[in-house]
Design an enzyme around this catalytic site. Structure first.
Site, mmCIF file in Angstrom:
data_model
loop_
_atom_site.group_PDB
_atom_site.id
_atom_site.type_symbol
_atom_site.label_atom_id
_atom_site.label_comp_id
_atom_site.label_asym_id
_atom_site.label_seq_id
_atom_site.Cartn_x
_atom_site.Cartn_y
_atom_site.Cartn_z
ATOM 1 C CD GLU A 43 1.374 3.341 12.053
ATOM 2 O OE1 GLU A 43 0.886 2.129 11.457
ATOM 3 O OE2 GLU A 43 2.451 3.961 10.889
ATOM 4 C CB THR A 74 -2.332 -2.068 13.234
ATOM 5 O OG1 THR A 74 -1.232 -2.252 13.101
ATOM 6 C CG2 THR A 74 -2.900 -3.374 13.377
ATOM 7 C CE LYS A 134 -0.565 1.854 6.192
ATOM 8 N NZ LYS A 134 -1.009 0.835 7.895
#
Length: 216
Positions: A43, A74, A134
């Site tokens: 990621e 993000t 998440k």
């Protein structure tokens, strides 16, 4: 079908490396070290100044490694998500849930993993087609929270991020997490240029997940 393949690869490995770095070069070296250690979910966070270029570079670099899945993290809005997807990101991760990002990812059949903290947030995310939640920040709750959530929402797939370590990853997995996101502890050796240590840590995380799954 591609969406399903990506989700399957991420959950089969069970560990996603959250790569934060000061430069593109550092991010590439961290990613390479993680893959060497067996973590195939990478990621690339958009806190990296050259995140888009980094995703493009990694996608090309690992084009012959079908098990490696490059994603963007993000991601705060749909615009950034689209930029990431065009750069080659195979999945999108956010610190919070965003409806427009969920719609965009559904449109292009890209897995979207938003950060959620409450049952209400998780319920909304599920309604918008999210496949993996998440749990963020994980250290604000602890492994027992996963088990608690899955009582009323047994269908939810949870990936805790933040607070996951080699000491507690087994508890996160035993309590029902489909995968974990690991950042700080895993990539910390990059500060001193010790990428071999990152590979060592990555291998240990993957081994821990394997041991737990074999024991369940």
């Amino acid at each position: 079908m591609n969406k399903l393949k990506v989700l399957t690869k991420l959950t089969e490995c069970g560990v996603v490396a959250v790569v934060r770095a000061n430069t593109m070069e550092e991010a590439l070296l961290i990613s390479e070290a993680c893959v060497k250690g067996g973590i195939y979910g990478i990621e690339i966070t958009f806190t990296i100044k050259e995140a888009e270029a980094t995703i493009k570079e990694l996608s090309a670099h690992f084009s012959d490694r079908s098990e490696v899945v490059i994603g963007a993290g993000t991601v705060l809005d749909a615009t950034t998500a689209r930029i990431a997807v065009l750069a080659g990101a195979q999945y999108i991760v956010s610190p919070c849930f965003d409806k427009e990002t969920a719609k965009l990812c559904n449109l292009y059949q890209i897995p979207y993993m938003p950060g959620c903290m409450t049952i209400t947030e998780m319920k909304t995310a599920l309604e918008y087609g999210v496949d993996i939640i998440k749990l963020f920040p994980g250290n604000a709750f602890g492994p027992e929270f996963v088990k608690a959530v899955k009582a009323p929402l047994p269908q939810v797939n949870i990936m805790p991020t933040g607070g996951v370590s080699l000491e507690n990853i087994d508890q996160w997995m035993k309590n029902g997490s489909v995968a974990v996101g690991v950042g700080g502890h895993l990539v910390a050796p990059a500060k001193t240029g010790d990428y071999a240590k990152i590979t060592e840590y990555a291998s240990q995380y993957v081994q821990k997940v394997r041991e737990v799954r074999e024991g369940i």
